[in-house]
Design an enzyme around this catalytic site. Structure first.
Site, PDB file in Angstrom:
ATOM      1  N   LYS A  22       0.957  -1.110   0.122  1.00 24.94           N
ATOM      2  CA  LYS A  22       0.070  -0.111   0.280  1.00 24.94           C
ATOM      3  C   LYS A  22       0.793   1.292  -0.152  1.00 24.94           C
ATOM      4  CE  LYS A  22      -1.404   1.791   3.859  1.00 24.94           C
ATOM      5  NZ  LYS A  22      -1.498   3.143   4.312  1.00 24.94           N
ATOM      6  N   ASN A  23       1.767   1.250   0.836  1.00 23.76           N
ATOM      7  CA  ASN A  23       2.748   2.628   1.091  1.00 23.76           C
ATOM      8  C   ASN A  23       3.616   2.674  -0.109  1.00 23.76           C
ATOM      9  OD1 ASN A  23       1.428   2.809   3.326  1.00 23.76           O
ATOM     10  ND2 ASN A  23       2.963   2.475   4.799  1.00 23.76           N
ATOM     11  N   CYS A 118      -4.679   8.149   9.956  1.00 31.40           N
ATOM     12  CA  CYS A 118      -4.689   7.229  11.283  1.00 31.40           C
ATOM     13  C   CYS A 118      -4.528   8.353  12.338  1.00 31.40           C
ATOM     14  CB  CYS A 118      -3.649   6.298  11.313  1.00 31.40           C
ATOM     15  SG  CYS A 118      -4.004   4.757  10.367  1.00 31.40           S
ATOM     16  N   ARG A 123       1.160  14.279  13.138  1.00 29.04           N
ATOM     17  CA  ARG A 123       1.577  14.203  11.972  1.00 29.04           C
ATOM     18  C   ARG A 123       1.735  15.233  11.326  1.00 29.04           C
ATOM     19  NH1 ARG A 123      -0.698   8.372  10.055  1.00 29.04           N
ATOM     20  NH2 ARG A 123       1.344   8.365   8.581  1.00 29.04           N
ATOM     21  N   ASP A 306       5.014   0.331  11.847  1.00 26.16           N
ATOM     22  CA  ASP A 306       3.887  -0.190  11.357  1.00 26.16           C
ATOM     23  C   ASP A 306       3.781  -1.440  11.705  1.00 26.16           C
ATOM     24  OD1 ASP A 306       3.049   2.195  10.225  1.00 26.16           O
ATOM     25  OD2 ASP A 306       3.064   1.584   7.984  1.00 26.16           O
ATOM     26  N   ARG A 398      -8.552  -0.194   4.823  1.00 28.01           N
ATOM     27  CA  ARG A 398      -7.718   0.734   4.267  1.00 28.01           C
ATOM     28  C   ARG A 398      -6.243   0.259   3.706  1.00 28.01           C
ATOM     29  NH1 ARG A 398      -5.658   4.929   7.927  1.00 28.01           N
ATOM     30  NH2 ARG A 398      -4.577   5.161   5.971  1.00 28.01           N
TER      31      ARG A 398
HETATM   32  C1  UD1 Z   1       4.455   6.836   6.123  1.00 29.70           C
HETATM   33  C2  UD1 Z   1       3.624   5.500   6.123  1.00 29.70           C
HETATM   34  C3  UD1 Z   1       3.268   5.061   7.476  1.00 29.70           C
HETATM   35  C4  UD1 Z   1       4.334   4.961   8.289  1.00 29.70           C
HETATM   36  C5  UD1 Z   1       5.186   6.017   8.329  1.00 29.70           C
HETATM   37  C6  UD1 Z   1       6.516   5.773   9.162  1.00 29.70           C
HETATM   38  C7  UD1 Z   1       2.551   5.874   3.836  1.00 29.70           C
HETATM   39  C8  UD1 Z   1       1.418   6.233   3.026  1.00 29.70           C
HETATM   40  N1  UD1 Z   1       2.440   5.865   5.071  1.00 29.70           N
HETATM   41  O1  UD1 Z   1       3.614   7.817   6.796  1.00 29.70           O
HETATM   42  O2  UD1 Z   1       2.530   3.982   7.183  1.00 29.70           O
HETATM   43  O3  UD1 Z   1       3.912   4.639   9.708  1.00 29.70           O
HETATM   44  O4  UD1 Z   1       5.852   6.575   7.220  1.00 29.70           O
HETATM   45  O5  UD1 Z   1       7.343   4.762   8.725  1.00 29.70           O
HETATM   46  O6  UD1 Z   1       3.628   5.806   3.426  1.00 29.70           O
HETATM   47  N2  UD1 Z   1       6.961  14.406  10.669  1.00 29.70           N
HETATM   48  C9  UD1 Z   1       7.328  15.603  10.874  1.00 29.70           C
HETATM   49  N3  UD1 Z   1       7.128  16.624   9.989  1.00 29.70           N
HETATM   50  C10 UD1 Z   1       6.604  16.150   8.523  1.00 29.70           C
HETATM   51  C11 UD1 Z   1       6.323  14.696   8.511  1.00 29.70           C
HETATM   52  C12 UD1 Z   1       6.709  14.192   9.514  1.00 29.70           C
HETATM   53  O7  UD1 Z   1       7.802  16.113  12.033  1.00 29.70           O
HETATM   54  O8  UD1 Z   1       6.539  17.068   7.760  1.00 29.70           O
HETATM   55  C13 UD1 Z   1       6.965  13.432  11.888  1.00 29.70           C
HETATM   56  C14 UD1 Z   1       5.792  12.831  11.992  1.00 29.70           C
HETATM   57  O9  UD1 Z   1       5.018  13.444  12.940  1.00 29.70           O
HETATM   58  C15 UD1 Z   1       6.235  11.460  12.651  1.00 29.70           C
HETATM   59  C16 UD1 Z   1       7.527  11.025  11.740  1.00 29.70           C
HETATM   60  O10 UD1 Z   1       8.015  12.301  11.263  1.00 29.70           O
HETATM   61  O11 UD1 Z   1       6.524  11.326  14.027  1.00 29.70           O
HETATM   62  C17 UD1 Z   1       7.342  10.012  10.680  1.00 29.70           C
HETATM   63  O12 UD1 Z   1       6.445  10.455   9.917  1.00 29.70           O
HETATM   64  P1  UD1 Z   1       6.595  10.101   8.264  1.00 29.70           P
HETATM   65  O13 UD1 Z   1       7.734   9.307   8.067  1.00 29.70           O
HETATM   66  O14 UD1 Z   1       6.355  11.462   7.436  1.00 29.70           O
HETATM   67  O15 UD1 Z   1       5.181   9.357   8.014  1.00 29.70           O
HETATM   68  P2  UD1 Z   1       4.272   9.334   6.996  1.00 29.70           P
HETATM   69  O16 UD1 Z   1       4.907   9.683   5.859  1.00 29.70           O
HETATM   70  O17 UD1 Z   1       3.129  10.094   7.348  1.00 29.70           O
END
Ligand code: UD1
Length: 417
Positions: A22-23, A118, A123, A306, A398
């Site tokens: 999915k990701n 989620c 986030r 995850d 999902r």
């Molecule tokens: C993706 C995955 C999700 C997985 C996560 C971490 C998808 C669609 N989802 O989510 O399943 O759990 O990676 O492996 O691929 N953060 C910031 N600022 C930002 C962005 C992120 O501070 O601009 C922080 C977030 O709050 C979190 C951490 O970084 O604490 C990790 O988030 P991130 O790696 O961005 O996860 P996602 O891309 O949302």
């Protein structure tokens, strides 16, 4: 809002086929916007999130054809003109924000409502925006929307304070058609980022350093549509590995990439589980007595957040004390009260959960609070004595393709009502 009713205590056996990730698929679908033509995704996992992002692209003017029989997704983005996707769809899924990078790249502007997803933490999107700004994008935030505009994207050096998966992907997609060179340092190394980069390179992009924490993107003039088959879902693999372990069964998992699941394999070895590789398959033998263990979630190649809820479900049934520390998301223990309803012994101390294994879990009604929490409850239900009812299973749909059918194919007893 469906429910799963699980009769616990069945031993599993046989083989299961893993779907594509999915990701990996979500950013790839977003990236089709970059090519202005028809891309085909083969072996596409037919999931709720895939349908949501497909509708999102339709709301922009793309033609999307979903073939459930062949698991093929065809996306023609040549007619995309609108720069503001349906805000209701955006709020349903955080992954929607991944269309921001491609939109800015193709149109020089985009307006998108702040994303949902989620309930596992705040986030933020600051790192995505930091990257866009470095490429010369003006960002305005107001009334629940992010508005981006630029007259020209110009490559730059971007250091991410945290190796965010989504921010790395969005910045890659925003920079593939930018003028000059973009370097992302402290980039996410997750296999899904690698897969997106491979997809873009197949389209004609020039991305190097793929799979490392320093990714270099040399801007190209245009990209061409391609046919692509994404990687297998390492989290689905891990979920079935836990299914075998928690039911003390032997199963064969088809569609595994050993490199991608190394962090999970390492913890399974520590648990004392026998594993055998067979080309792209993995045989898991969960019949031995297991040892407790400590897990700390980390960015790849660390242990994936995850897989944290599913591992917790398993450790609830392993004699002794285990500790899980969640370092990625600040609110990812929502499954704990639900596991406790099933008889688990877990204490939360800040970002750590201390798990004392119990002899037996007992079935009752529980609620899936997010995608992986829901998977953890199904797994706990497989081991629990009696009947477990898991509600709010739309969260599970999902991200898992036919999870109950796949588990029932292995001998589980799960009814969707
Ligand atoms: C993706 C995955 C999700 C997985 C996560 C971490 C998808 C669609 N989802 O989510 O399943 O759990 O990676 O492996 O691929 N953060 C910031 N600022 C930002 C962005 C992120 O501070 O601009 C922080 C977030 O709050 C979190 C951490 O970084 O604490 C990790 O988030 P991130 O790696 O961005 O996860 P996602 O891309 O949302």
């Amino acid at each position: 809002m469906g429910k799963f009713i699980i009769k616990g205590g069945e031993t599993l056996s046989g083989e299961v086929n893993i779907s594509s990730a999915k990701n990996a698929v979500l950013p790839i679908i977003a990236a089709t916007i970059l090519s202005s033509g028809k891309c085909t995704i083969e072996n596409c996992p037919m999931l709720l999130d895939v349908f949501v992002i497909s509708n999102l692209l339709r709301s922009l003017g793309a033609k999307v054809n979903i073939d459930l029989n062949t698991s093929k997704l065809e996306i023609d983005t040549s007619e995309v003109k609108c720069i503001e996707p349906d805000s209701e769809l955006v709020r349903r899924m955080r992954g929607s924000f991944l269309i921001m990078g491609p939109m800015i790249s193709r149109f020089g502007k985009a307006k998108i409502s702040l994303p949902g997803g989620c309930n596992i933490g705040t986030r933020p999107i600051d790192l995505h925006l930091k990257g866009f700004k470095a490429l010369g994008v003006n960002i305005d935030i107001g009334h629940g929307y992010v508005e981006a505009s630029t007259s020209k994207l110009i490559g730059d050096k971007i250091y991410l304070d945290f190796p965010s998966v989504g921010a790395t992907e969005n910045i890659i997609m925003a920079s593939v058609l930018a003028e000059g060179e973009t370097i992302i340092e402290n980039a996410a190394e997750e296999p899904e980022v690698e897969d997106l980069s491979n997809f873009l390179n197949k389209m004609g992009a020039q991305i190097s350093g793929i799979g490392t924490d320093k990714i270099t993107i040399k801007g190209v003039k245009s990209l061409t549509p391609v046919i692509y088959k994404p990687i297998y879902d390492r989290i689905e693999i891990g979920t079935f590995m836990v299914a075998a372990a928690i039911t003390k069964s032997v199963i064969k998992i088809n569609g595994t990439n050993e490199e991608h699941i190394k962090p999970i394999i390492a913890k399974f070895s520590e648990l004392g589980i026998n594993m055998e590789k067979d080309n792209e398959s993995l045989i898991i033998d969960g019949r031995k007595e297991l040892r407790p263990l400590d897990i700390k979630t980390m960015p790849y190649p660390g242990f994936p957040t995850d897989m944290q809820p599913q591992m917790m479900a398993l450790l609830c049934c392993v004699e002794g004390t285990s500790v899980i520390s969640e370092t990625i998301f600040e609110n990812r223990f929502m499954h704990v009260p639900e596991l406790k309803r099933l008889g688990a012994n877990i204490k939360i101390d800040g970002r750590s959960a201390i798990i004392s294994g119990v002899k037996e879990l007992t079935g009752c009604s529980v609620k899936a609070t997010d995608l992986r929490a829901g998977a953890a409850l199904i797994l706990a239900g497989l081991a629990a004595e009696g009947e477990t009812e898991v509600s709010d299973i739309f969260h599970i749909d999902r991200g898992y393709v036919n999870i109950e059918k796949k588990l029932n194919g292995l001998g589980a007893s799960i009814k969707r009502v």
